[in-house]
Design an enzyme around this catalytic site. Sequence first.
Site, PDB file in Angstrom:
ATOM      1  N   TYR A  23      35.251  74.224  26.984  1.00 32.00           N
ATOM      2  CA  TYR A  23      36.132  72.988  26.847  1.00 32.00           C
ATOM      3  C   TYR A  23      36.058  72.333  28.236  1.00 32.00           C
ATOM      4  CZ  TYR A  23      40.315  70.176  25.931  1.00 32.00           C
ATOM      5  OH  TYR A  23      40.937  69.234  25.471  1.00 32.00           O
ATOM      6  N   PHE A  52      29.163  41.675  24.846  1.00 31.35           N
ATOM      7  CA  PHE A  52      28.713  42.436  23.670  1.00 31.35           C
ATOM      8  C   PHE A  52      29.976  42.228  22.711  1.00 31.35           C
ATOM      9  CE2 PHE A  52      28.024  46.034  20.719  1.00 31.35           C
ATOM     10  CZ  PHE A  52      26.724  45.285  20.129  1.00 31.35           C
ATOM     11  N   ASP A  53      29.796  42.354  21.361  1.00 33.95           N
ATOM     12  CA  ASP A  53      31.092  41.931  20.566  1.00 33.95           C
ATOM     13  C   ASP A  53      32.191  43.290  20.624  1.00 33.95           C
ATOM     14  OD1 ASP A  53      29.274  43.977  19.022  1.00 33.95           O
ATOM     15  OD2 ASP A  53      29.305  42.421  17.351  1.00 33.95           O
ATOM     16  N   ASP A 110      27.496  46.479  32.099  1.00 30.65           N
ATOM     17  CA  ASP A 110      27.362  47.180  30.698  1.00 30.65           C
ATOM     18  C   ASP A 110      25.750  47.534  30.700  1.00 30.65           C
ATOM     19  OD1 ASP A 110      26.713  47.877  28.065  1.00 30.65           O
ATOM     20  OD2 ASP A 110      27.933  46.238  27.375  1.00 30.65           O
ATOM     21  N   ALA A 144      24.041  49.596  28.788  1.00 26.15           N
ATOM     22  CA  ALA A 144      23.467  50.189  27.545  1.00 26.15           C
ATOM     23  C   ALA A 144      21.730  49.995  27.432  1.00 26.15           C
ATOM     24  CB  ALA A 144      24.287  49.598  26.183  1.00 26.15           C
ATOM     25  N   LYS A 177      21.758  53.814  22.904  1.00 24.69           N
ATOM     26  CA  LYS A 177      20.776  52.812  22.971  1.00 24.69           C
ATOM     27  C   LYS A 177      19.626  53.279  24.084  1.00 24.69           C
ATOM     28  CE  LYS A 177      23.878  50.195  21.073  1.00 24.69           C
ATOM     29  NZ  LYS A 177      24.735  49.521  21.653  1.00 24.69           N
ATOM     30  N   HIS A 181      33.951  40.814  10.550  1.00 23.09           N
ATOM     31  CA  HIS A 181      32.454  41.045  10.189  1.00 23.09           C
ATOM     32  C   HIS A 181      32.100  42.207   9.824  1.00 23.09           C
ATOM     33  CE1 HIS A 181      31.681  41.519  14.132  1.00 23.09           C
ATOM     34  NE2 HIS A 181      30.560  42.038  14.021  1.00 23.09           N
TER      35      HIS A 181
END
Length: 463
Positions: free
Chosen positions: A73, A125-126, A215, A217, A258, A453
């Site tokens: 853990y 990004f969204d 970001d 990714a 990604k 969406h």
Amino acid sequence: MVRRIQPEPFRIKMVEPVSIPDAAQREEALKTGHFNMFGLRGEDVYIDLLTDSGTGAMSKYQWAALMKGDEAYAGATSFYALKEAVKDVLGFDYVIPCHQGRAAENVTFGSLAKPGDKIPFNMPFDTTRAHIFNVGAEPVDCVIDEAFDPECRHPFKGNVDIPKLEKAIATYGDKIPLIMVTITNNSGGGQPVSLENLRQVSAVARKHKIPLFLDAARMAENAYFIKVREEACKSLSVGQILRACMDCADAITVSAKKDPLVNIGGLVCTRTEDLYYRILPRVILCEGFATYGGLAGRDLECLAQGLREMVDEQYLAHRVAQVAYLGDLLEEGGVPFVKPAGGHAIFIDAAAFLPHIPQKYYPADVLAVEVYREGAIRGIGLGALAFATKDEATGETVYPKLELFRLAINRRTYTNSHMEYVAQSIVDVYKRRDRIRYGLEVGFAPAAKGLHHFLAHLHPVQF
Ligand SMILES: *Cc1c(COP(=O)(O)O)cnc(C)c1O
């Protein structure tokens, strides 16, 4: 015709059978899925280009690493393997595992931003945009204007416009808790950001004492583009370029689904202990203890190995060439898409593909339906359905500048022959585009800003 394709730098050790649903099955799947690509089942799809997130194939080294997973853990050996890989590949001392990229965004914006804050960006990004809204803050887009011209072949269309950034800082001052740059710029077509631009942004951020986050990714693909497009970096390895990019930042958030080549995982990495401890309490609240962050020990091992593999230049050369190959085939068929081809995806210009369908009838999503009908291929509309907003003052709908249909290529998963099938199917849709004479309308959609969406029920309408 002889074509110079880049052959796959891997061979197949285990196969995943897929079948092609027939025309009747596709119609049924569209109906039960409410004409929303997120509503389809995996078995309804032959080639699934919905996203390249968590859909790649792991290497034999990653599968072997999985068995080393230490499920303690706190303080698991696997966490230290991850920490070491981050230090070696990215140079950060402080590592927070998270279950995926949006979790990294949640703990970052939840810890550092407050209502009324502004976050200067090239383009979020969204999920990033949604997390910024969720804490009552707002992104300020500062990407260069070339990003909005699908035909413009600028080599670094993800770059930040420095005067726009300076203006945002002058306008919003201490309402800015951090600056963020997405590499590559996913929402703008997977377009890279140059090292020179990252260094300029970093200098501006430092001058104003605002932390710079990336970001990251798609950081390895971004580094590969820098190697092949930025003259000054030609002789550096992708690994060296990646480190130079990371050196510009105070911290990064990462969707490990990604470039880091795993099926699940995310990261926040920080340069300083101070930033680490500002973010950590929310990690324990939302994700899990500091050394596992919602992941199993085996996931941490696969991620550690994936971080080392993602900078392999033969792999990256093939990946980028495979996306470009799909682009070349579409170009020969006359299909309009964002040029140059992005790192992970082809973004078809749905507004140019279906110019007779008004944006309020979601042409990008109509195209998604037609491409599925044609070839049981799943891509995703990224246009008005995903990005339209309401002007709070006038109540009018503000439509996004781009209406795109994205085909995201999974890492190490499909062959160049699959790409030929995809291109042929889309060219066939293009040939019959004048006969596509309907729009889509939203029936049910949950009231969640920036998210509807994913869940909207759509139906065809005549206009
Ligand atoms: C996918 C992605 C995210 C979100 O990550 P998830 O793992 O899907 O939550 C954030 N930013 C970029 C640029 C991405 O591509």
